[in-house]
Design a protein around this motif. Structure first.
Motif, mmCIF file in Angstrom:
data_model
loop_
_atom_site.group_PDB
_atom_site.id
_atom_site.type_symbol
_atom_site.label_atom_id
_atom_site.label_comp_id
_atom_site.label_asym_id
_atom_site.label_seq_id
_atom_site.Cartn_x
_atom_site.Cartn_y
_atom_site.Cartn_z
ATOM 1 N N ILE A 160 -69.859 -22.938 26.682
ATOM 2 C CA ILE A 160 -70.808 -23.047 27.791
ATOM 3 C C ILE A 160 -70.387 -22.089 28.904
ATOM 4 N N GLY A 161 -71.304 -21.246 29.320
ATOM 5 C CA GLY A 161 -71.006 -20.276 30.362
ATOM 6 C C GLY A 161 -70.356 -19.001 29.872
ATOM 7 N N ALA A 162 -70.198 -18.858 28.549
ATOM 8 C CA ALA A 162 -69.565 -17.664 27.993
ATOM 9 C C ALA A 162 -70.444 -16.437 28.225
ATOM 10 N N GLN A 195 -64.716 -9.308 26.785
ATOM 11 C CA GLN A 195 -65.073 -10.330 27.771
ATOM 12 C C GLN A 195 -65.104 -11.728 27.148
ATOM 13 N N LEU A 196 -65.645 -11.817 25.938
ATOM 14 C CA LEU A 196 -65.742 -13.118 25.277
ATOM 15 C C LEU A 196 -64.359 -13.647 24.918
ATOM 16 N N GLN A 197 -63.491 -12.794 24.415
ATOM 17 C CA GLN A 197 -62.137 -13.232 24.080
ATOM 18 C C GLN A 197 -61.381 -13.679 25.326
ATOM 19 N N GLU A 198 -61.551 -12.961 26.435
ATOM 20 C CA GLU A 198 -60.899 -13.358 27.688
ATOM 21 C C GLU A 198 -61.405 -14.724 28.140
ATOM 22 N N PHE A 199 -62.722 -14.944 28.003
ATOM 23 C CA PHE A 199 -63.308 -16.230 28.405
ATOM 24 C C PHE A 199 -62.781 -17.373 27.541
#
Length: 425
Positions: free
Chosen positions: A218-220, A178-182
């Protein structure tokens, strides 16, 4: 040109050393009360220990270690932290065969090659605690409570305890995706280090202090968004125990810590007024570290705090104790015969554990009395030719300006009584 100390190091001189001793004594006292035993490990270890234990993606391993080849062509590293060393000692000395958990603390110097700044040195000192062999949430809470208790005893105020759960090998991969996609569409805003972390350990990007990286995240998604049931339950129990202990804490979803070995609970303690680097303690759970360095599966939890930063906070908040006088009495001997007789008297007083000093430069009476005042002595023990003839010792109270004399043969007894009255006052 005179040789100077290495950059990023400091000389701890008399007047400052006493502050360190006070801090160390308080730390040892708290650890004794919590049931922790001291451990001391080598100043240097095999480089592989930190590569495997601390993590290849950390700034410590990549940039900051003092590494060298010894005469046997083996790669050695001055310890940059102590958790990996404690775990190595736990495995090598088979402490896992003893009743668990093993509760340890340490105090000592560490070494990192980084840019010296306020509160940061290349040789610095850490106090830390490690609990090995227990995975219950109460362990996390006890260690954090120990930190809170220590700071309260030292008198520090304006503290914030930040806590988070960084997940475990079961749930962290989901957060990683999820973090990499963000961050995929925000990679242009990341610093060089974080671009490197993107594939190796993207969680560390949330820990970056670069303003551009902070803006990009921000928002991750945070680790708390993807916690598995076990991690979520564990964290809720930690919070409940901390509340029961009266530890005021703040859940900070962006707290991830800077070392690769953390799992589940992570925490930091922040304090105001000591500069941009406001963290004075950090730690967390590391349930896979002992296994990573070759030991049996063993849960662990611990922290480390920089002692220089604690002293800086104590100084800013005016919480350091006043310097105590170094000696109780100063022997003022005038003439060679008086010096020999006085030296004998001083030796006898020291066998009674009475702090006493004497002039070593054959100075005048006036100069010796000034020296006694500089050392904070309460009394001057004056012995000259006349006193020798009369077999007496002149005792001058440097605070009240009064003086009296006692027979030399009773001097040790009388001074000991005076000292005991002062100690017990």
């Amino acid at each position: 040109m005179a040789i100077q100390r290495p950059k990023g190091t400091q000389d701890l001189l008399p007047g400052t050393v006493e502050q360190w001793q006070y801090l160390e004594e308080t730390m040892r006292c708290v650890c004794r009360e919590y049931g922790y035993d001291e451990i001391r490990t080598p100043m240097f270890e095999a480089t592989e220990l930190f590569q495997r234990g601390v993590g290849q993606t950390t700034d410590i391993v990549k940039k900051e270690m003092y590494t060298f080849l010894d005469k046997g062509d083996r790669s050695m590293t001055l310890r940059p932290e102590l958790t990996a060393s404690v775990c190595r000692a736990y495995v090598e000395n088979k402490l896992y065969g003893q009743p668990q958990p093993i509760k340890l603390f340490y105090i000592g110097p560490m070494f990192r090659y980084e840019r010296p700044q306020s509160g940061r040195f290349r040789q610095f000192h850490q106090f830390g605690v490690e609990v090995l062999g227990a995975d219950q949430a109460v362990v996390d809470a006890e260690v954090i409570s120990l930190v809170w208790d220590l700071y309260k005893r030292l008198g520090l105020t304006k503290l914030e305890v930040h806590v988070n759960s960084v997940g475990c090998p079961v749930c962290r991969p989901k957060h990683r995706v999820q973090l990499q996609e963000f961050l995929t569409t925000r990679r242009d805003g990341l610093c060089k280090d974080c671009l490197d972390r993107f594939d190796r350990n993207p969680l560390r990007i949330l820990d970056c202090k670069n303003p551009a990286c902070q803006a990009a995240t921000i928002g991750a998604p945070t680790t708390r968004d993807t916690l598995c049931e076990d991690c979520s339950t564990h964290f809720e129990k930690v919070l409940a125990f901390l509340e029961a202990a009266g530890v005021v804490c703040r859940v900070n979803p962006r707290l991830v810590r800077g070392l690769d070995y953390y799992t589940k609970t992570a925490f930091e303690v922040m304090v105001e007024e000591i500069g941009a680097q406001s963290a004075i303690c950090g730690g967390g759970r590391y349930d896979g570290l002992v296994e990573e360095i070759g030991g049996p599966p063993t849960p662990g939890f611990g922290f480390a705090m920089g002692m220089e930063r604690i002293l800086a906070a104590l100084q800013v908040q005016h919480k350091l104790p006043e310097e105590k006088p170094r000696v109780f009495a100063m022997l003022v001997a005038l003439g060679e015969k008086a010096q020999i007789e006085g030296f004998s008297l001083m030796s006898a007083l020291r066998t009674q554990s009475i702090p006493v000093s004497m002039d070593l430069l054959n100075r005048s009476l006036k100069a010796q009395l000034k020296a006694a005042d500089r050392q904070g002595a309460r009394y001057a023990l004056i012995l000259g030719e006349q006193e020798l003839e009369e077999k007496v010792l002149l005792i001058r109270d440097l605070t009240l300006g009064e003086q009296n004399q006692v027979p030399l043969r009773k001097a040790v007894e009388e001074i000991n009584k005076m000292y005991q009255r002062g100690v017990n006052a």
